[in-house]
Design a protein around this motif. Sequence first.
Motif, short mmCIF file in Angstrom:
data_model
loop_
_atom_site.label_atom_id
_atom_site.label_comp_id
_atom_site.label_asym_id
_atom_site.label_seq_id
_atom_site.Cartn_x
_atom_site.Cartn_y
_atom_site.Cartn_z
N ASP A 142 -74.51 48.07 75.51
CA ASP A 142 -74.04 48.67 76.76
C ASP A 142 -75.25 49.18 77.54
O ASP A 142 -76.40 49.05 77.09
CB ASP A 142 -73.01 49.77 76.49
CG ASP A 142 -73.58 50.99 75.77
OD1 ASP A 142 -74.81 51.08 75.54
OD2 ASP A 142 -72.79 51.89 75.44
N GLU A 201 -70.99 41.79 82.78
CA GLU A 201 -69.79 42.26 82.10
C GLU A 201 -68.68 41.23 82.04
O GLU A 201 -67.95 41.17 81.06
CB GLU A 201 -69.30 43.56 82.76
CG GLU A 201 -70.28 44.70 82.56
CD GLU A 201 -69.85 45.98 83.25
OE1 GLU A 201 -68.64 46.15 83.51
OE2 GLU A 201 -70.73 46.81 83.51
N ASP A 257 -70.20 41.11 74.91
CA ASP A 257 -69.01 41.97 74.98
C ASP A 257 -69.39 43.31 74.36
O ASP A 257 -69.64 43.41 73.16
CB ASP A 257 -67.87 41.30 74.21
CG ASP A 257 -66.59 42.11 74.22
OD1 ASP A 257 -66.57 43.24 74.77
OD2 ASP A 257 -65.59 41.60 73.69
N VAL A 258 -69.43 44.36 75.18
CA VAL A 258 -69.86 45.66 74.67
C VAL A 258 -68.77 46.39 73.89
O VAL A 258 -69.07 47.38 73.23
CB VAL A 258 -70.42 46.56 75.81
CG1 VAL A 258 -71.65 45.92 76.44
CG2 VAL A 258 -69.37 46.88 76.84
N THR A 259 -67.54 45.89 73.94
CA THR A 259 -66.51 46.51 73.10
C THR A 259 -66.74 46.16 71.63
O THR A 259 -66.46 46.98 70.76
CB THR A 259 -65.08 46.10 73.54
OG1 THR A 259 -64.95 44.68 73.45
CG2 THR A 259 -64.78 46.57 74.94
N THR A 260 -67.26 44.97 71.36
CA THR A 260 -67.55 44.58 69.98
C THR A 260 -69.01 44.87 69.60
O THR A 260 -69.33 44.95 68.41
CB THR A 260 -67.26 43.08 69.74
OG1 THR A 260 -68.06 42.31 70.63
CG2 THR A 260 -65.78 42.78 69.94
N LYS A 309 -66.11 37.66 75.16
CA LYS A 309 -64.86 38.40 75.18
C LYS A 309 -63.75 37.44 74.76
O LYS A 309 -63.82 36.23 75.03
CB LYS A 309 -64.60 38.96 76.58
CG LYS A 309 -65.59 40.02 76.98
CD LYS A 309 -65.29 40.58 78.34
CE LYS A 309 -66.29 41.68 78.66
NZ LYS A 309 -66.00 42.36 79.91
N PRO A 350 -71.38 47.62 70.97
CA PRO A 350 -71.68 48.75 71.86
C PRO A 350 -73.18 49.03 72.04
O PRO A 350 -73.56 49.66 73.02
CB PRO A 350 -70.96 49.93 71.21
CG PRO A 350 -70.69 49.52 69.80
CD PRO A 350 -70.60 48.02 69.80
#
Length: 187
Positions: free
Chosen positions: A80, A101, A72-75, A176, A77
């Motif tokens: 990414d 993703e 999960d690139v939101t947590t 995620k 980064p």
Amino acid sequence: MVPLGTPLPDVTLPDLAGQPVRLIDYAAGEPLVVIFLANHCPYVRHIEHRLAQVFDAFEGTGVRFIAISSNDVTTHPDDDAAGLASQIERTGWRFPYLMDEDQTAAKAFHAACTPDFFVFDAQGQLAYRGSFDASTPKNGNPVNGKHLRDAVTKVLLDKPVPEPQPPSMGCGIKWKPGNEPEAITFV
């Protein structure tokens, strides 16, 4: 661990440039090494330069390598596309790096951590799922890729990879929210 003989999942993922790559087409009837990786993971960083050397050792044999990042690139980064591109530049890897993703590939492979290695034979059947070698960032064992090298060599010789196969150790896949896989039981 997913049972040996399991077929290569029919997964299509974008590479870092956004171009779709279907794993079955990429394998093209050759042995395929699928590696779940991450840029931020200290276990991956511990082996990443030796992984480039293992790839180089099998160049010209028909074996194909491909990396997948499912975090999960939101947590995280650093995992990414830009972070993965910097990892490729840092390591000199010359195999495709795909973005998972929606984490469907990680679920299809039953990937648990980074790094996690899956070797499929030329018929697309799982021959090895396990570790790179016996090394971890703090245990002092040599980083040599022995487990992966031995598995790929056996596959090239059309011989079974003996069990037990040592499981991978590393950073857990960063799922995620609500996407965590359920516990899997194989009969």
